[in-house]
Design an enzyme around this catalytic site. Sequence first.
Site, mmCIF file in Angstrom:
data_model
loop_
_atom_site.group_PDB
_atom_site.id
_atom_site.type_symbol
_atom_site.label_atom_id
_atom_site.label_comp_id
_atom_site.label_asym_id
_atom_site.label_seq_id
_atom_site.Cartn_x
_atom_site.Cartn_y
_atom_site.Cartn_z
ATOM 1 N N ASP A 286 0.866 -1.163 0.000
ATOM 2 C CA ASP A 286 0.000 0.000 0.000
ATOM 3 C C ASP A 286 0.917 1.232 0.000
ATOM 4 O OD1 ASP A 286 -2.163 1.633 -0.058
ATOM 5 O OD2 ASP A 286 -3.161 0.763 1.677
HETATM 6 C C1 NOJ Z 1 -4.147 3.758 0.013
HETATM 7 C C2 NOJ Z 1 -5.284 2.804 0.274
HETATM 8 O O1 NOJ Z 1 -5.134 2.222 1.549
HETATM 9 C C3 NOJ Z 1 -5.405 1.701 -0.761
HETATM 10 O O2 NOJ Z 1 -6.582 0.982 -0.524
HETATM 11 C C4 NOJ Z 1 -5.372 2.256 -2.143
HETATM 12 O O3 NOJ Z 1 -5.504 1.219 -3.081
HETATM 13 C C5 NOJ Z 1 -4.076 3.012 -2.341
HETATM 14 N N1 NOJ Z 1 -3.972 4.102 -1.376
HETATM 15 C C6 NOJ Z 1 -3.939 3.576 -3.740
HETATM 16 O O4 NOJ Z 1 -4.819 4.607 -3.929
#
Ligand code: NOJ
Length: 737
Positions: A286
């Site tokens: 993430d």
């Molecule tokens: C952070 C989020 O936790 C995740 O779910 C997401 O896919 C990513 N950012 C990318 O936007």
Amino acid sequence: MRFIKLSLPILLLLFLTAGALPRVTDRPPDPRVEKLLARMTLDEKIGQMSLFTTDWGSTGPTIREGYKNDIRKGACGALFNSHTVAFTRELQRIAVEEARLKIPLLFGYDVIHGYKTIFPIPLGESCSWDLAAMEQSAHIAATEAAAAGLHWTYAPMVDIARDPRWGRVMEGAGEDTYLGCRIAEARVRGIQGKGPGNTDAMIACVKHYAGYGAPIGGRDYNTVDMSERFFREYYLPPYQAAVKAGAMTVMTAFNDYDGVPASGNKHLLTDILRKEWGFNGFVVTDYTSINEMVNHGVVANDKEAGELAVNAGVDMDMQGAVYQRFLAQSVKEGKVKMATIDASVRRILQLKFDMGLFDNPYKFCDETREKEVILSKAHRDAARDVARKSIVLLKNDRNVLPLSKDRKIAVVGPLADTKNDLIGAWSGAGSGDDCVNLLEGLSNAGIRPVAVAKGCAVEGDDKAGFSDAIQAANQADVVLVVVGESAWMSGEASSRAELNLPGVQEDLVRALVATGKPVVVVLMNGRPLTIPWLAANATAIVETWWLGTEAGNAIADVLTGVYNPSGKLTMSFPRSVGQVPIFYNERSTGRPFDPNSKWTSKYIDMPNAPLYPFGYGLSYTTFSYGDPSLNKSTFKKGESLQITVNVTNTGNRDGEEIVQLYVRDLVGSVTRPVKELKGFRKVFLAKGATTAVSFTLTDKDLSFYNKNMRFGSEPGEYDIMVGGNSQDLKKIKAIMR
Ligand code: NOJ
């Protein structure tokens, strides 16, 4: 996941080299990948392991710019937050014309519940319990996004969530593991369609691995800690189900588990994911979660964080630029093996080859398809259908609903005309402008309110609009009041400490109820709310979540009875924040709740039971359940037990019922849940009709981690329970020998 047949010599080779039989998911080296890998410099390899956001949208802090130059240098293999055919074509052109090795880019995006045609937020959609509908909505979302040049979606989110304070409960399938697994599979099937390379499908990315849905205190990004038994039994299965269903990528979570951040957790990423489950796709972090391991305090700096991550099993660094800045040095110092880098790059390149991007890097760039597919009538119709199936009727006194057209209706509340909120959080490229709001939906259904008043805002303490609202109510036979949260109040970084209606909205409802008119509360929100006063005093309550592009039409379908509501809650609604975390399948205690005994597990100021339990939801008709029967009262391991129950539509409308099967293992080697969902069927019943609904269970369905942490079933006595929600159940006993 593509399963391939292995020839005998390869099987033998793998057997001899690995010393064990190969898993079905192992595949022999692809010569195309090997040939390319042999030509790559270390920096180019690390480039494939680096993912950056463009400047088109931000889903977190931006710490890296200049991505176009990175593409040229081969220092970036994938991008996210770039979409539309025009933009992805432009970026892809740089990769395949200006970079030395001409390796195509992979384009990712958070297509969580729709690209442009927005479907209900996933928590809402899960309340339909309609796996085919969820598969279809995921497929439509993927079809639209793929038509806009995209390849890869960061979905499905399969985190089990039992704490509604956590803002991201809106993104998942609720509190239950069994239902969560089935929905995870359906969504993976929908997203990936016929497989990589099909231009109506995307690559799925299961997230957030693992346990992200259980932050302490419900506070986003917070620590996760629980026994491994609990973790494996309740939290891990949906990720595994998604991997088994073929999800080709996995995203790590922000949190630590048992003291080790997920993005540096070898136990999770290698031992469980790859070795136990046989996952052979690639793992992406993430957003900046490698860097965040410095804040976690398990490494001293970004360079060490990168080493921890890659050695634990992280193939791709999202937005942290840690691999890009430090990995080459770590390889030179011997802290990371070249073989580890090669393994990651192989996985990433393999996917690009499987998608056919080397043959045609622009295969997802077709302007005609983009125009035809996005927001098509068929997609909007599907969105309306699943939206109305997601609505949960919580209360309906004196059958005030459905609304009859000859009644004078007042529409009150801050959310009656909202458009922007209807798409909810994580709404892709969706726009409120494309949404039908509730007032428009009512008008499309031929309902002209006698009066409309806002009453108050979602937030704040201004009650100046109350008198208009009361006046509106006084002109009407029935008042519809539309209240809830704003869309931004749920989603990432949107945890709440209170779960009540924000601002003075409850006071508004109280003022309307005081007029003596029947008050129908239409809720719009991203999480379970604490609404005991409403439950006791409103005439009807309709939970509509955030239903997406067709929200207004779908709600009007239910309010007018064009569609008879059938949704059932997939998260318990607490009476108070003090009951949180709250979930139906808690373990048995030594002092089970007894209302007449002080010394049992309970609160002195409130019942243990939620306001509305898991599995609960009403219809405009009623259903009754006969006593369940078994094909045999005793069954052996390996045999199957068949449970049958007669369900009758006892009201005077046709309707659908979600029939639920729960079990309880009465004596186990470890404490067992007081009940666990093990099956469900959604059945349509014409008024007056009865149908026999059957379920089959085997000992495999009754398996759990025993006191030695072995997964399996134990002989003994089981309560088998069937009913229309997790509280009102009819029971029969079965014995497994
Ligand atoms: C952070 C989020 O936790 C995740 O779910 C997401 O896919 C990513 N950012 C990318 O936007």
